[in-house]
Design a protein around this motif. Sequence first.
Motif, PDB file in Angstrom:
ATOM      1  N   VAL A 226       0.841  -1.202   0.000  1.00  7.88           N
ATOM      2  CA  VAL A 226       0.000   0.000   0.000  1.00  7.88           C
ATOM      3  C   VAL A 226       0.874   1.249   0.000  1.00  7.88           C
ATOM      4  CG1 VAL A 226      -0.312   0.364   2.494  1.00  7.88           C
ATOM      5  CG2 VAL A 226      -2.179   0.922   0.919  1.00  7.88           C
ATOM      6  N   LEU A 227       2.093   1.112   0.477  1.00 10.15           N
ATOM      7  CA  LEU A 227       3.040   2.230   0.421  1.00 10.15           C
ATOM      8  C   LEU A 227       3.264   2.674  -1.018  1.00 10.15           C
ATOM      9  CD1 LEU A 227       5.148   4.146   1.698  1.00 10.15           C
ATOM     10  CD2 LEU A 227       6.787   2.249   1.572  1.00 10.15           C
ATOM     11  N   HIS A 228       3.369   1.727  -1.949  1.00  6.67           N
ATOM     12  CA  HIS A 228       3.595   2.082  -3.359  1.00  6.67           C
ATOM     13  C   HIS A 228       2.355   2.744  -3.961  1.00  6.67           C
ATOM     14  CE1 HIS A 228       7.391   0.015  -3.250  1.00  6.67           C
ATOM     15  NE2 HIS A 228       6.809  -1.107  -2.847  1.00  6.67           N
ATOM     16  N   VAL A 229       1.185   2.281  -3.562  1.00  7.86           N
ATOM     17  CA  VAL A 229      -0.051   2.929  -4.012  1.00  7.86           C
ATOM     18  C   VAL A 229      -0.076   4.372  -3.524  1.00  7.86           C
ATOM     19  CG1 VAL A 229      -2.571   2.883  -3.939  1.00  7.86           C
ATOM     20  CG2 VAL A 229      -1.286   0.733  -4.015  1.00  7.86           C
ATOM     21  N   ALA A 230       0.241   4.566  -2.251  1.00  4.64           N
ATOM     22  CA  ALA A 230       0.220   5.913  -1.669  1.00  4.64           C
ATOM     23  C   ALA A 230       1.247   6.824  -2.340  1.00  4.64           C
ATOM     24  CB  ALA A 230       0.476   5.829  -0.168  1.00  4.64           C
ATOM     25  N   GLU A 231       2.423   6.300  -2.608  1.00  4.61           N
ATOM     26  CA  GLU A 231       3.456   7.108  -3.271  1.00  4.61           C
ATOM     27  C   GLU A 231       2.983   7.559  -4.650  1.00  4.61           C
ATOM     28  OE1 GLU A 231       7.671   5.384  -1.490  1.00  4.61           O
ATOM     29  OE2 GLU A 231       6.716   4.339  -3.166  1.00  4.61           O
ATOM     30  N   PHE A 232       2.376   6.649  -5.399  1.00  4.71           N
ATOM     31  CA  PHE A 232       1.913   6.981  -6.738  1.00  4.71           C
ATOM     32  C   PHE A 232       0.799   8.027  -6.687  1.00  4.71           C
ATOM     33  CE2 PHE A 232      -0.339   6.584 -10.714  1.00  4.71           C
ATOM     34  CZ  PHE A 232       0.667   6.360 -11.648  1.00  4.71           C
ATOM     35  N   VAL A 233      -0.166   7.832  -5.804  1.00  4.40           N
ATOM     36  CA  VAL A 233      -1.282   8.775  -5.697  1.00  4.40           C
ATOM     37  C   VAL A 233      -0.785  10.143  -5.232  1.00  4.40           C
ATOM     38  CG1 VAL A 233      -3.455   9.272  -4.512  1.00  4.40           C
ATOM     39  CG2 VAL A 233      -2.997   6.964  -5.362  1.00  4.40           C
TER      40      VAL A 233
END
Length: 268
Positions: A226-233
């Motif tokens: 979810v860290l990668h999702v948050a970084e992208f968003v």
Amino acid sequence: MQLVDTHVHINFDSFQEDLDAVAAAWRQAGVAHLVHSCVEPSEFKAIQAIADRFSEVSFAVGLHPLDMDKWTPSLAGQIKKLASSDQRVVAIGETGLDFFKADDHDCQIEAFKAQLAVAHELNLPVIIHCRDAAPAMREVLQAFWEEHGPVQGVMHCWTGTPEETQWFLDLGFYISFSGIVTFKSATQVQASAQMVGCDRILVETDCPFLSPVPKRKEKRNQPANVLHVAEFVANLRGISLEDLAAQTTTNARTLFHLPDTSFSVTTS
């Protein structure tokens, strides 16, 4: 920095052999809380056991729209009873409509309405699965609102257009983005992620599905990602990861009434 993964399925078999290591990874990534969704009520005891094992796990109970072979009107009563039996239940779901994989539309709508009624009665939010069914979903929710009053919830793993996104924002719903938002082809999802207000946006993995970039080659998704999702968003919205994490964590706690833990990990 803290993150909340608002949609996981870590009761699935692919996690059984190394769940302690998976938990260590999500803690290292700064994931302070997880909301465990439910595909069918028979999963309830297994999900409870996971929450017993990991105090940062809250959970839901409901019937997925692709499991209508298990639907009977009495199941709504069972969902209500289970939801009332454990204070760690923070939502009803996942429920909703999936017209992409199934054509039993009337049955899906019946089951969805019944679960909305349970959520309304218990004052719990709903976790909504909506695939190729946004117009029907909007119609059902608007009719329920007019007859019974509003119900809160989240459009999980959202893939709708900006126009559809606005429909559900207008109905008071939160919008949650999964690893799909990181896919190169997901331009309309990315446009939706840019338009949602900072008080309505959430992030999730929907693990073990939908590993985000840069973890696409990993067959099994996991909460740490979810860290990668948050970084992208955050990059899409032109804000820092820390700001996006703070916004989505506050939103998750508000919607699901999650505890305000002091757990924090600084990620590199």
